[in-house]
Design an enzyme around this catalytic site. Structure first.
Site, PDB file in Angstrom:
ATOM      1  N   ASP A 204      42.918  40.001  39.094  1.00  0.00           N
ATOM      2  CA  ASP A 204      43.238  40.225  40.507  1.00  0.00           C
ATOM      3  C   ASP A 204      42.541  41.478  41.029  1.00  0.00           C
ATOM      4  OD1 ASP A 204      44.818  38.002  40.578  1.00  0.00           O
ATOM      5  OD2 ASP A 204      46.713  39.061  40.378  1.00  0.00           O
ATOM      6  N   GLU A 205      42.504  42.506  40.194  1.00  0.00           N
ATOM      7  CA  GLU A 205      41.822  43.740  40.576  1.00  0.00           C
ATOM      8  C   GLU A 205      40.357  43.446  40.902  1.00  0.00           C
ATOM      9  OE1 GLU A 205      41.759  48.304  38.787  1.00  0.00           O
ATOM     10  OE2 GLU A 205      42.866  46.726  37.743  1.00  0.00           O
ATOM     11  N   GLY A 206      39.715  42.658  40.056  1.00  0.00           N
ATOM     12  CA  GLY A 206      38.321  42.313  40.291  1.00  0.00           C
ATOM     13  C   GLY A 206      38.130  41.459  41.528  1.00  0.00           C
TER      14      GLY A 206
END
Length: 462
Positions: A204-206
């Site tokens: 999700d961060e990416g």
């Protein structure tokens, strides 16, 4: 959050019927009439194309006209807490829904507030209440800069996402922090659900930093940029895949996301390959993982002795390993690179075979390391290459700079990550961003944008 399907699309299919014209009689005048009809149809088609382009493609112009005629803008807010390994940040956003005639609703970012406190939330592992208080302070501070009335606040999402710092903690201690923060933020009057406070998945961060970079550059629906993010505890690489590329990457790392149309992106998060985690890992590997808390490193100049450094709530003492004063620059660099490369290849859980396609954008510590080395302007950013990072690393590794004792190991690590892990070629240009048009380049914007858009698109169905 798994793979997200932010919008639902309908396919409109046009049924065309074929008409057969039987021409049994011809005259000399008929070709002229047909020519006039053809010209008229062509003019009508050109006019239709122009006006459709005016309404669908010039949304800013049409939105400005609507405002001048009394259109009341609709505003939405979102507050995101980025609880990272090196610091905790609040990013408060105010979005406006522009007037549209054709196509889907969209959002314009009209205001943003950013503030950061150090250390990160994971540093409060033994005092969760104090950690929660730092978050309450940040949220209240954002209200002074982007005010929200009580009614609007109740429908404004407040989202807390912890990143690699908490992913590296023991599960029970991480959960204690999460639960304490979740309980604390309920008193603030925002829309807080059961999933408002979570440890963020690396994927999700990416995905969300990729969204942010491409949203701020208005690249959704066209050729998007790859996004490289380097935090303290982890690093992420995300980019769009062509159909023929999908077989080269693990299915678990592929996501279908909306970007004008549904596209496939590849994203992978590497835990323990953030800048600070890699620095610690390199020192530990060189010392054969001793537990004394004292390290000597070939990546640190010998002039540096007994330098104190705190990582993951523990203090270490670092000294430079002895080296002959006549040792050449490239030899000093090579010794450090061999060590760092051993750590990186040992830690990688997946190694792509090719470099990212298209333009590449990099953020966070990629930016900070380049700025500290003087490769880019600290305020404006700029473009760099692996070869530029390497030239700075060679210089730093043979410089007696007590003010930047970690410059050598950090620069060598960035070179190794880009070259040996991400397969980026020496002279390929990498654009470094901290801000775009005054907006912080953070995954928080991608998360806020997609959260608000989800609410807008699902509101009629609800």
């Amino acid at each position: 959050m798994g793979k997200f399907n932010t919008y639902r699309y309908l396919e409109l299919k046009d049924d065309t019927s074929t008409s057969h014209i039987s021409v049994r009689s011809r005259s000399l005048k008929q070709p002229r009439r047909l020519k006039k009809i053809f010209i008229l149809l062509l003019v009508l088609a050109l006019c239709a194309t122009y006006f459709l382009g005016l309404f669908a493609g010039q949304t800013q112009w049409f939105d400005g006209l609507a405002k001048s005629l009394g259109y009341e803008s609709v505003y939405h807010h979102a507050v995101v807490i980025d609880a990272g390994s090196s610091g905790t940040r609040v990013l408060a956003y105010k979005f406006r829904v522009p007037f549209t005639v054709f196509g889907q609703a969209s959002l314009d970012l009209v205001d943003e507030y950013f503030e950061e406190t150090k250390p990160g939330l994971s540093s409060y592992v033994d005092d969760p209440e104090k950690g929660a208080e730092t978050i309450l302070h940040l949220v209240r501070s954002s209200e002074d800069h982007i005010p929200i009335d009580a009614k609007k606040k109740r429908s404004t999402p407040l989202i807390v996402r912890a990143t690699a710092g908490l992913r590296l903690l023991p599960e029970d201690k991480a959960n204690m922090l999460i639960n304490t923060v979740a309980k604390a933020i309920t008193q603030l009057g925002y829309d807080v659900g059961e999933n408002s406070v979570e440890i963020m998945k690396g994927s999700d961060e990416g995905i969300f930093i990729w969204y942010t970079v491409n949203l701020l550059h208005n690249l959704m629906g066209v050729e998007t940029m790859a996004a490289l993010d380097l935090g303290g505890g982890s690093t992420q690489i995300t980019y769009q895949l062509e159909e023929e590329d999908t077989k080269l990457f693990p299915p678990i790392d592929q996501y279908i996301v909306p970007a004008g149309e549904n596209i496939t992106i590849y994203t992978h998060s590497y835990l323990k390959l953030g800048l600070l985690a890699a620095r610690f890992g390199t020192f530990s590997l060189e010392a054969s993982d001793n537990s004394t808390g004292e390290f000597k490193s070939v990546c640190v100049d010998p002039i540096v002795q007994n330098e104190k450094w705190t990582y993951a709530n523990k203090q270490y003492v670092i000294s430079g390993a002895p080296r002959p004063s006549s040792m050449k620059r490239d030899v000093v660099y090579a010794r450090c690179h061999d060590l760092v490369k051993r750590y990186v290849l040992k830690t990688l859980d997946w190694e792509p075979k090719t470099a990212p396609r298209g333009a590449v954008a990099a953020m966070s510590y990629f930016y900070d390391v380049a700025a500290d080395a003087g490769i880019i302007d600290v305020m404006k950013g700029g473009t760099v290459s692996v070869s530029q990072y390497r030239a700075s690393a060679i210089k730093a590794c043979s410089a007696s700079n007590v003010d930047q004792p970690w410059a050598c190991v950090d620069l060598v690590y960035v070179v190794t990550l880009l070259q040996d892990a991400y397969k980026i070629r020496d002279n390929e240009r990498i654009s470094l961003f901290k801000k775009v048009d005054g907006h912080e380049v953070s995954w928080a914007l991608g998360l806020a944008y997609t959260t608000v858009m989800n609410r807008i698109t699902t509101a009629p169905a609800a």
